[in-house]
Design a protein around this motif. Structure first.
Motif, PDB file in Angstrom:
ATOM      1  N   UNK A 124      34.016  25.869  47.139  1.00  0.00           N
ATOM      2  CA  UNK A 124      35.271  26.300  47.825  1.00  0.00           C
ATOM      3  C   UNK A 124      36.351  26.968  47.152  1.00  0.00           C
ATOM      4  N   UNK A 125      36.595  26.326  45.832  1.00  0.00           N
ATOM      5  CA  UNK A 125      37.432  27.098  45.068  1.00  0.00           C
ATOM      6  C   UNK A 125      37.093  28.440  44.584  1.00  0.00           C
ATOM      7  N   UNK A 126      35.679  28.393  44.268  1.00  0.00           N
ATOM      8  CA  UNK A 126      35.217  29.785  44.143  1.00  0.00           C
ATOM      9  C   UNK A 126      35.198  30.885  45.064  1.00  0.00           C
ATOM     10  N   UNK A 127      35.011  30.406  46.395  1.00  0.00           N
ATOM     11  CA  UNK A 127      35.197  31.227  47.551  1.00  0.00           C
ATOM     12  C   UNK A 127      36.782  31.635  47.756  1.00  0.00           C
ATOM     13  N   UNK A 128      37.485  30.579  47.321  1.00  0.00           N
ATOM     14  CA  UNK A 128      39.011  31.126  47.479  1.00  0.00           C
ATOM     15  C   UNK A 128      39.400  32.350  46.236  1.00  0.00           C
ATOM     16  N   UNK A 129      38.803  32.027  45.088  1.00  0.00           N
ATOM     17  CA  UNK A 129      39.140  32.619  43.963  1.00  0.00           C
ATOM     18  C   UNK A 129      38.624  34.285  44.328  1.00  0.00           C
ATOM     19  N   UNK A 130      37.278  34.353  44.645  1.00  0.00           N
ATOM     20  CA  UNK A 130      36.670  35.513  45.078  1.00  0.00           C
ATOM     21  C   UNK A 130      37.339  36.323  46.218  1.00  0.00           C
ATOM     22  N   UNK A 131      37.568  35.707  47.239  1.00  0.00           N
ATOM     23  CA  UNK A 131      38.401  36.198  48.270  1.00  0.00           C
ATOM     24  C   UNK A 131      39.787  36.807  47.647  1.00  0.00           C
ATOM     25  N   UNK A 132      40.377  36.035  47.042  1.00  0.00           N
ATOM     26  CA  UNK A 132      41.818  36.586  46.380  1.00  0.00           C
ATOM     27  C   UNK A 132      41.597  37.941  45.631  1.00  0.00           C
ATOM     28  N   UNK A 133      40.421  37.923  44.808  1.00  0.00           N
ATOM     29  CA  UNK A 133      40.340  39.238  43.935  1.00  0.00           C
ATOM     30  C   UNK A 133      39.678  40.399  45.027  1.00  0.00           C
ATOM     31  N   UNK A 134      39.067  39.818  46.167  1.00  0.00           N
ATOM     32  CA  UNK A 134      38.588  40.811  46.995  1.00  0.00           C
ATOM     33  C   UNK A 134      39.887  41.664  47.776  1.00  0.00           C
ATOM     34  N   UNK A 135      40.799  40.657  48.066  1.00  0.00           N
ATOM     35  CA  UNK A 135      41.855  41.261  48.769  1.00  0.00           C
ATOM     36  C   UNK A 135      42.761  41.944  47.858  1.00  0.00           C
ATOM     37  N   UNK A 136      42.969  41.626  46.732  1.00  0.00           N
ATOM     38  CA  UNK A 136      43.734  42.414  45.740  1.00  0.00           C
ATOM     39  C   UNK A 136      42.883  43.752  45.611  1.00  0.00           C
TER      40      UNK A 136
END
Lengths: 253, 333
Positions: A4-16
């Motif tokens: 879950x935290x990997x998903x949050x982390x990856x989504x944050x970079x994708x949005x960035x």
């Protein structure tokens, strides 16, 4: 790190990455707004005999376009690009579970689609006096969720049939643009020839737009359940998911 | 346990046999050079070892596991620098390495890794704005941030200018000091020679020689050559058959291990008044005389030449040879 935290982390970079890509920001965020202002102004935001405004047609129409653009068009192009530039292959060489990457793409697209929904509701209200019908907001939310999920799946599916980075925008727009014209996005298809209506009914864009209309319809009563439209959109989503699962590639062609 | 063990590896695409019974052992902490021309099966082999490609036959163990069936956790200990892979251009070097580090359960500190590859000063620059050499450093940083035991480097310096190659070599040598095992593919002999503890030469999907650089040179019995110009003055005498001289292009060639004796006889013959043309000297007989010992490069070219004399068979690697991509930025749609 948990999934879950990997998903949050990856989504944050994708949005960035999305925020820093001017082309993406223009086509996904600015262009739909230009369309909304342009079409509504071009045809004059007239008030019909029954009291409805022309903008009550364009707001859900352009909202549908924005959702399709943020999900299907966005993912088809970015996923193809990442695959052809070897980024997916590099990801595949790490311990990151593949589903986390796919899920982060969907989260990224859905966040953008939701942002666009809020933006268009606000602009529709301020510039064109289109009121949100609160009783139908649940209908809007369900339509947004089903629409975002289904068009994400279709975007990923499209990326599997697009051979190269250069072809990605061409193929995606060649599919999306004509669909907008037959799907009550740019023009009303009520009086259009029969075949236009049939084509519009087969593909999911018109059904998405139809399921978004009640939230802006001044005559709406209660909370309509658009089962028929949702079913068609969801069926296309399932089709997209199946194509994605059977054809998805991580390596460049 | 060896880092890599390969026995009888084969890979076929229909009738095309890209890898034909390849054996390979790479010990821990070793820099192993996997050397061969384009299309020899290097990339196919390395992609099988990385778990990107399925093999047709043979046994493969990488860090004790079969890459075809290894769980995701196996990748915790593997770092890969791909031949063709771009870094996300919208991210800064530091962000890209930080993103990559989050994929691993026990990563290195991103800042330390950037320091290690010499990108500390450029860490806040967008990846798209980095120079070619800096991008390759970032590639290496991305591969190292997971703190791997084994690093795959697929043609890390293809397309580099000489100074950039030297810099890369320094960085790769530094990996040895970190205790990493490195499998390096290259088609440059000098690169393998400079970096690798041991070298395997692959040609037509098979290993044709392996050992240290010195052992390799010995293996092919590098025969010294005495050569001179094949087109001296018209009056020059013919070399007697007992020397076994042959014409190779515009040179006369004698291949012999006993250079001193043969050279002595040859010069005796050339300086014999009976040989030299009237008024001529030995220099007119053996014009442009040279003794050459084959370089490792010559050895390599000889090893990888196919029997009919041409170098290396046709492209059998679907991913292509050494093309690198450079694209404009921002051209998203």
């Amino acid at each position: 790190m948990s999934a879950v935290s990997q998903l949050k982390n990856q989504s944050a970079f994708d949005l960035l990455r999305f925020r820093r890509n001017p082309a993406a920001a223009f086509f996904t965020v600015i262009l739909p707004l230009i369309f909304l202002v342009l079409f509504t102004s071009l045809f004059g935001n007239e008030t019909f005999d029954n009291g409805a405004k022309l903008a009550t047609f364009y707001v859900p129409g352009i909202l549908g376009l924005s959702i399709v653009s943020a999900t299907m068009v966005n993912l088809a192009i970015t996923t193809t690009t990442r695959r052809e530039r070897g980024m997916l292959k590099r990801l595949r060489g790490t311990p990151l579970p593949p589903w986390v990457f796919v899920a982060s793409q969907i989260v990224m697209a859905t966040v953008i689609a939701t942002f666009m929904t809020v933006l268009i509701i606000i602009i529709g209200r301020i510039l064109f006096g289109v009121a949100l019908q609160w009783s139908a907001v649940p209908t809007l939310i369900i339509s947004l969720i089903i629409g975002a999920a289904a068009f994400c799946a279709m975007g990923l599916a499209l990326s599997t049939i697009i051979p190269s980075e250069d072809a990605a925008p061409a193929v995606t727009n060649a599919i999306a643009l004509p669909l907008y014209f037959v799907s009550d996005v740019f023009v009303v298809t009520e009086d259009a020839p029969r075949f236009i209506e049939v084509i519009g009914n087969i593909f999911p864009v018109k059904h998405l737009v139809s399921s978004l209309q009640p939230a802006f319809d001044p005559f709406v009563e209660g909370t309509p359940m658009e089962w028929g439209h949702w079913a068609v959109v969801a069926a296309w989503g399932v089709f997209g998911a199946v194509v994605t699962m059977t054809r998805f590639r991580w390596t460049p062609s | 346990m060896n880092a890599i063990e390969v026995r009888g590896l084969t890979k076929s695409y229909g009738d095309v046999h890209a890898v034909r019974g390849l054996d390979l052992t790479v010990g821990q902490g070793e820099i192993f050079g996997f050397l061969g021309p384009n299309g020899a099966g290097k990339t196919t082999t390395i992609e099988i070892l990385e778990g990107f490609r399925e093999r047709t036959g043979g046994d493969v163990r990488v860090l004790g596991q079969d890459p075809a069936t290894a769980p995701l956790s196996w990748r915790e200990d593997i770092g890969i620098v791909l031949q063709e892979s771009e870094i996300e251009g919208e991210l800064t070097a530091r962000e890209a390495v930080t993103m990559q580090s989050a994929y691993f359960s026990a990563p290195r500190n991103p800042d330390e890794v950037l320091e290690l590859v010499g990108l500390a000063d450029a860490r806040d620059q967008r990846a798209a704005k980095l120079s070619g050499g800096q991008k390759r450093r970032l590639d290496l940083a991305m591969a190292l941030v997971g703190d791997p035991k084994l690093v795959f480097l697929d043609e890390p310096t293809t397309g580099f200018d000489p100074s950039a190659r030297r810099e890369s070599w320094d960085m790769i040598s530094a990996l040895r000091d970190l205790g990493n095992t490195v499998l390096l593919t290259t088609h440059y002999m000098d690169e393998a020679q400079n970096l690798a503890d041991r070298i395997a030469v692959v040609a037509s999907g098979q290993i044709v020689a392996k050992g240290t650089a010195d052992e390799l040179a010995e293996q092919v019995a590098a025969v010294p050559r005495i050569t001179w110009s094949a087109a001296p003055s018209p009056s020059a005498p013919t070399v007697p058959d007992r020397f076994g001289a042959v014409v190779d292009g515009d040179r006369m060639v004698i291949e012999t291990h006993d250079v001193v004796t043969v050279l002595n006889e040859l010069t005796n013959w050339a300086t014999d008044p009976a040989t030299a043309a009237p008024g001529g000297t030995a220099s007119h007989v053996l014009v442009d005389l040279e003794i050459a010992r084959p370089t490792l490069e010559d050895t390599y070219l000889r090893l990888t030449a196919s029997p009919d004399g041409a170098t290396a068979p046709p492209a059998d690697e679907p991913t292509g040879g050494s093309k690198r991509r450079s694209r404009g930025r921002g051209g998203r749609r």
